[in-house]
Design a protein around this motif. Structure first.
Motif, PDB file in Angstrom:
ATOM      1  N   VAL A   1       2.546  -5.673   4.406  1.00 35.70           N
ATOM      2  CA  VAL A   1       2.810  -4.283   4.760  1.00 35.70           C
ATOM      3  C   VAL A   1       3.618  -3.600   3.655  1.00 35.70           C
ATOM      4  O   VAL A   1       3.301  -2.479   3.229  1.00 35.70           O
ATOM      5  CB  VAL A   1       3.571  -4.201   6.101  1.00 35.70           C
ATOM      6  N   GLN A   2       4.652  -4.269   3.172  1.00 34.55           N
ATOM      7  CA  GLN A   2       5.517  -3.692   2.140  1.00 34.55           C
ATOM      8  C   GLN A   2       4.713  -3.402   0.870  1.00 34.55           C
ATOM      9  O   GLN A   2       4.878  -2.336   0.250  1.00 34.55           O
ATOM     10  CB  GLN A   2       6.660  -4.650   1.816  1.00 34.55           C
ATOM     11  N   LEU A   3       3.848  -4.321   0.476  1.00 27.68           N
ATOM     12  CA  LEU A   3       3.036  -4.108  -0.723  1.00 27.68           C
ATOM     13  C   LEU A   3       2.122  -2.893  -0.561  1.00 27.68           C
ATOM     14  O   LEU A   3       1.962  -2.088  -1.490  1.00 27.68           O
ATOM     15  CB  LEU A   3       2.207  -5.357  -1.021  1.00 27.68           C
ATOM     16  N   MET A   4       1.532  -2.726   0.622  1.00 27.05           N
ATOM     17  CA  MET A   4       0.664  -1.568   0.866  1.00 27.05           C
ATOM     18  C   MET A   4       1.471  -0.272   0.864  1.00 27.05           C
ATOM     19  O   MET A   4       1.038   0.751   0.313  1.00 27.05           O
ATOM     20  CB  MET A   4      -0.089  -1.739   2.182  1.00 27.05           C
ATOM     21  N   VAL A   5       2.638  -0.291   1.483  1.00 29.94           N
ATOM     22  CA  VAL A   5       3.490   0.897   1.527  1.00 29.94           C
ATOM     23  C   VAL A   5       3.950   1.279   0.122  1.00 29.94           C
ATOM     24  O   VAL A   5       3.945   2.466  -0.248  1.00 29.94           O
ATOM     25  CB  VAL A   5       4.700   0.660   2.459  1.00 29.94           C
ATOM     26  N   GLU A   6       4.343   0.278  -0.680  1.00 25.56           N
ATOM     27  CA  GLU A   6       4.792   0.561  -2.040  1.00 25.56           C
ATOM     28  C   GLU A   6       3.654   1.159  -2.867  1.00 25.56           C
ATOM     29  O   GLU A   6       3.883   2.050  -3.709  1.00 25.56           O
ATOM     30  CB  GLU A   6       5.307  -0.715  -2.711  1.00 25.56           C
ATOM     31  N   ALA A   7       2.431   0.699  -2.642  1.00 26.21           N
ATOM     32  CA  ALA A   7       1.284   1.249  -3.369  1.00 26.21           C
ATOM     33  C   ALA A   7       1.062   2.706  -2.993  1.00 26.21           C
ATOM     34  O   ALA A   7       0.779   3.558  -3.853  1.00 26.21           O
ATOM     35  CB  ALA A   7       0.033   0.427  -3.075  1.00 26.21           C
ATOM     36  N   ALA A   8       1.220   3.015  -1.707  1.00 31.01           N
ATOM     37  CA  ALA A   8       1.071   4.403  -1.267  1.00 31.01           C
ATOM     38  C   ALA A   8       2.208   5.265  -1.803  1.00 31.01           C
ATOM     39  O   ALA A   8       1.996   6.393  -2.258  1.00 31.01           O
ATOM     40  CB  ALA A   8       1.027   4.469   0.265  1.00 31.01           C
ATOM     41  N   ALA A   9       3.439   4.720  -1.761  1.00 33.03           N
ATOM     42  CA  ALA A   9       4.596   5.475  -2.238  1.00 33.03           C
ATOM     43  C   ALA A   9       4.489   5.768  -3.733  1.00 33.03           C
ATOM     44  O   ALA A   9       4.975   6.800  -4.212  1.00 33.03           O
ATOM     45  CB  ALA A   9       5.878   4.703  -1.941  1.00 33.03           C
ATOM     46  N   ALA A  10       3.843   4.867  -4.478  1.00 36.74           N
ATOM     47  CA  ALA A  10       3.666   5.080  -5.921  1.00 36.74           C
ATOM     48  C   ALA A  10       2.759   6.275  -6.200  1.00 36.74           C
ATOM     49  O   ALA A  10       2.742   6.799  -7.322  1.00 36.74           O
ATOM     50  CB  ALA A  10       3.090   3.820  -6.568  1.00 36.74           C
ATOM     51  N   ASN A  11       2.011   6.703  -5.175  1.00 32.30           N
ATOM     52  CA  ASN A  11       1.146   7.880  -5.295  1.00 32.30           C
ATOM     53  C   ASN A  11       1.771   9.099  -4.616  1.00 32.30           C
ATOM     54  O   ASN A  11       1.071   9.981  -4.109  1.00 32.30           O
ATOM     55  CB  ASN A  11      -0.228   7.579  -4.701  1.00 32.30           C
ATOM     56  N   ASN A  12       3.114   9.072  -4.590  1.00 30.80           N
ATOM     57  CA  ASN A  12       3.901  10.209  -4.097  1.00 30.80           C
ATOM     58  C   ASN A  12       3.721  10.484  -2.606  1.00 30.80           C
ATOM     59  O   ASN A  12       3.877  11.627  -2.162  1.00 30.80           O
ATOM     60  CB  ASN A  12       3.578  11.480  -4.904  1.00 30.80           C
ATOM     61  N   ILE A  13       3.406   9.435  -1.862  1.00 30.93           N
ATOM     62  CA  ILE A  13       3.408   9.560  -0.406  1.00 30.93           C
ATOM     63  C   ILE A  13       4.754   9.035   0.073  1.00 30.93           C
ATOM     64  O   ILE A  13       5.059   7.849  -0.084  1.00 30.93           O
ATOM     65  CB  ILE A  13       2.258   8.748   0.233  1.00 30.93           C
TER      66      ILE A  13
END
Length: 284
Positions: free
Chosen positions: A228-240
């Motif tokens: 979950v953390q890896l997916m969230v970090e990937a989304a956050a890296a795209n300014n989400i």
């Protein structure tokens, strides 16, 4: 007449929904059983340890000869049951488990098979530092070792994350394959006096439990939360933007969901499913 199902903690209460509501029966979910002798408890522990290893195999946690679980023996409390070095998690049975003494020698009371030396150095140090701990679990799961690269604890992102609120640590000194008591002692020190989970940087995850059931449940939960953390970090890296659970809410939730008996019960669903799927083969 309709029935209303109400769950309070782990008590299940059946109530009649007519007014006034009348309590007619209380049903208790089974917790860790008690035993008449340490030898009886030993057999129960071995059955649940074999199931735990089968579960790891089912989850795809096998990585060659890496990965190990230890459980303190009730007959000789300074001895530990451990999985053999050269067998796949998915094939483990009770009779294949190895009993190891405090010096790492294989006891004649268990299977006569080699063990993972790194596993012994890590686990024996943890059991020595944390005498209240009954079981320790470590393997190289995909999401766990991917998140371990960052050398960070998981964030309180979702409700399940709160299992590890004030219940996780990070060991940042990767020194290669663990081949000494000193490295095992360093990992035990990083865990501290209370944490039941540790992220080993550039390595993977390690969890502890009052039972092997709890240790393995927590391991699976932490690996999923790393995903979950890896997916969230990937989304956050795209300014989400991401929103973390507040300290107050995380603490309240942790007090509600993180308890040794609850964690034991959560694994019983997997234990019963494994009994059906394998027709009890791991009990041999």
């Amino acid at each position: 007449m309709d029935r209303l199902y109400v769950s309070t903690n782990i008590d299940c209460r059946w109530l009649i929904s007519s007014y006034p509501i009348k309590l007619i029966e209380t049903i208790q979910l089974k917790a860790v059983p008690s035993f008449n002798s340490p030898y009886e408890e030993r057999e129960w522990i071995k059955a649940h340890m074999a199931a735990a290893l089968r579960y790891w195999g089912k989850m795809g946690f096998g990585e060659g000869i890496a990965g190990h679980i230890t459980v303190r023996d009730p007959v000789f409390p300074d001895h530990y049951w451990m999985n053999p070095f050269d067998e796949h998690f998915s094939t483990i049975t009770k009779s294949m488990l190895v009993l190891v003494d405090p010096d790492g020698y294989v006891s004649p009371e268990g299977a006569q098979a080699p063990i993972n030396a790194a596993g012994f150095y890590i686990h024996s140090s943890i059991h020595k530092a944390r005498p209240e701990v009954k079981a320790a679990a470590h393997c190289h799961s995909i999401h766990g070792k991917a998140w371990s690269v960052f050398g960070r604890p998981i964030d309180m992102l979702v409700q399940d994350s709160c299992l590890f609120y004030n219940n996780q640590s990070v060991y940042k000194n990767f020194g290669g394959v663990v081949l000494s008591h000193e490295e095992g002692a360093n990992i035990a020190k990083a865990l501290g006096p209370k944490s039941k989970a540790c992220i080993l940087q550039n390595h993977g995850l390690l969890t502890l439990g009052d039972t092997v059931d709890e240790a393995v449940y927590l391991f699976g939960a932490l690996d999923r939360l790393c995903h979950v953390q890896l997916m969230v970090e990937a989304a956050a890296a795209n300014n989400i933007p991401k929103t973390l659970i507040s300290e107050e809410d995380a603490e309240f939730t942790a007090n509600s969901i993180n308890e040794a008996r609850r964690n034991y019960i959560k694994f019983q669903l997997e234990y019963k499913l494994l009994l059906q799927e394998t027709q009890g083969a791991f009990l041999q």
